[in-house]
Design a protein around this motif. Structure first.
Motif, short mmCIF file in Angstrom:
data_model
loop_
_atom_site.label_atom_id
_atom_site.label_comp_id
_atom_site.label_asym_id
_atom_site.label_seq_id
_atom_site.Cartn_x
_atom_site.Cartn_y
_atom_site.Cartn_z
N THR A 146 -15.24 129.77 44.27
CA THR A 146 -16.13 129.07 45.21
C THR A 146 -15.49 127.77 45.67
OG1 THR A 146 -17.27 128.00 43.36
CG2 THR A 146 -18.21 130.05 44.19
N ARG A 175 -16.47 123.87 47.26
CA ARG A 175 -17.51 122.88 47.52
C ARG A 175 -16.87 121.56 47.93
NH1 ARG A 175 -18.46 120.22 42.20
NH2 ARG A 175 -16.99 121.16 40.75
N GLU A 176 -17.65 120.70 48.55
CA GLU A 176 -17.15 119.41 49.01
C GLU A 176 -17.83 118.29 48.25
OE1 GLU A 176 -17.58 119.03 53.20
OE2 GLU A 176 -15.93 120.42 53.65
N ARG A 189 -12.32 118.66 49.09
CA ARG A 189 -12.70 120.04 48.77
C ARG A 189 -12.28 120.36 47.35
NH1 ARG A 189 -10.09 123.73 50.92
NH2 ARG A 189 -11.65 125.34 51.32
N SER A 233 -11.07 123.98 38.02
CA SER A 233 -11.54 123.28 39.20
C SER A 233 -10.39 122.45 39.71
CB SER A 233 -12.74 122.38 38.87
OG SER A 233 -13.87 123.16 38.55
#
Length: 298
Positions: free
Chosen positions: A63, A65-66, A91, A100
């Motif tokens: 995934t 995400r910001e 990002r 991550s």
């Protein structure tokens, strides 16, 4: 392919981070991860490849995400740091339960899109580091196809070389030289015995008439009776009976008859072709009986 490549690199890098720190380089044909260590063992490479492919088969979600640049969570995300001139949100690419990472590129939505990863091995890197080289996705398939084509081409070339008259002639000569050396060694071993026997019997599948005659020449036939055979142990082959002239003249035809063959001889040698090599034991018994009659008191 860039989408796949970024997902691949992040997955391998994240898993390799359990071994040592890293940085990565994406190539057109193969990719490299630089590990901050002078040594990575074959066992570690094997374990890493197994681990990343298990994660691909598990279809782990990816995934994006910001986060705001000043978000405290940014500090917990693995990265090389933001450029000094960066403005706006950042990002974060998450591989669920694995990694991550800050990244501006395009990524896969699921690790199964990567298909497969093949670690090719390690190479010596710069400044006491190690480069881990890998292929992934369609590049693995293309590499296998290329390797198969190369193998077929080399096999065809090897067949041409092996079947060439020059190669066969050289091989035949080498085999002949080896047989000659073996014949000499066999004879010398027999002669080195403290009390050589009056009967010497030998069968060798590989051999020819020259092989048998070299042994006879080296041992000598004045006192020793030699029964030598080459070829198939039970069917056709060649034989040589050598020894004292009178003994050979008497026994030669009988040996040929027992072996189901034909032969001829002179000056203490009788040789020919045999069709029933399985009867060599009967010939040996005949020769032992002859020697026993010649030496009744022995």
């Amino acid at each position: 392919m860039l989408v796949l490549h970024k997902g691949i690199s992040q997955l391998v890098s994240a898993t390799a981070a359990d071994i040592v720190p890293w940085c990565r380089e994406l190539g057109r044909q193969r990719s490299v991860i630089e590990l901050d260590t002078p040594l990575v063992t074959a066992e570690q490479v094997e374990a890493l490849e197994k681990s990343v492919n298990e994660k691909i088969r598990d279809r782990v979600p990816v995934t994006v995400r910001e986060l705001a640049a000043d978000d405290p969570e940014v500090e917990t995300v693995r990265s090389r740091g933001l450029p000094d001139d960066h403005v706006g949100p950042v990002r974060v690419v998450d591989i669920k339960g694995i990694d991550s990472n800050l990244c501006c590129g395009t990524h896969v939505s699921n690790l199964s899109d990567l298909q497969v990863i093949k670690l090719l091995g390690v190479e010596k890197g710069k400044k006491n580091k190690t480069n881990l080289v890998f292929l992934a996705g369609n590049r693995v398939l293309k590499s296998v196809e290329q390797s198969h084509s190369t193998e077929k081409a080399l096999t065809s070339l090897l067949k041409v070389v092996i079947q060439s008259p020059l190669f066969l002639s050289e091989m035949d000569q080498n085999n002949l030289n080896l047989l000659r050396d073996i014949a000499v060694l066999i004879a010398r071993d027999f002669k080195s015995k403290p009390a050589p026997k009056q009967l010497f019997v030998l069968h060798r599948k590989e051999g020819d008439s020259e092989f048998m005659n070299i042994i006879a020449n080296e041992i000598g036939t004045e006192e020793t009776l030699l029964f030598l055979t080459v070829g198939d142990e039970k069917e056709a082959g060649l034989f040589l009976l050598a020894g004292p002239v009178e003994a050979v003249e008497n026994l030669g035809p009988r040996v040929a008859e027992l072996l189901g063959g034909k032969g001829a001889g002179k000056r203490g040698r009788f040789q020919g072709k045999a069709a029933k090599m399985s009867r060599r034991g009967e010939v040996q018994a005949l020769l032992q009986e002859f020697i026993a009659h010649q030496n009744p008191g022995a």
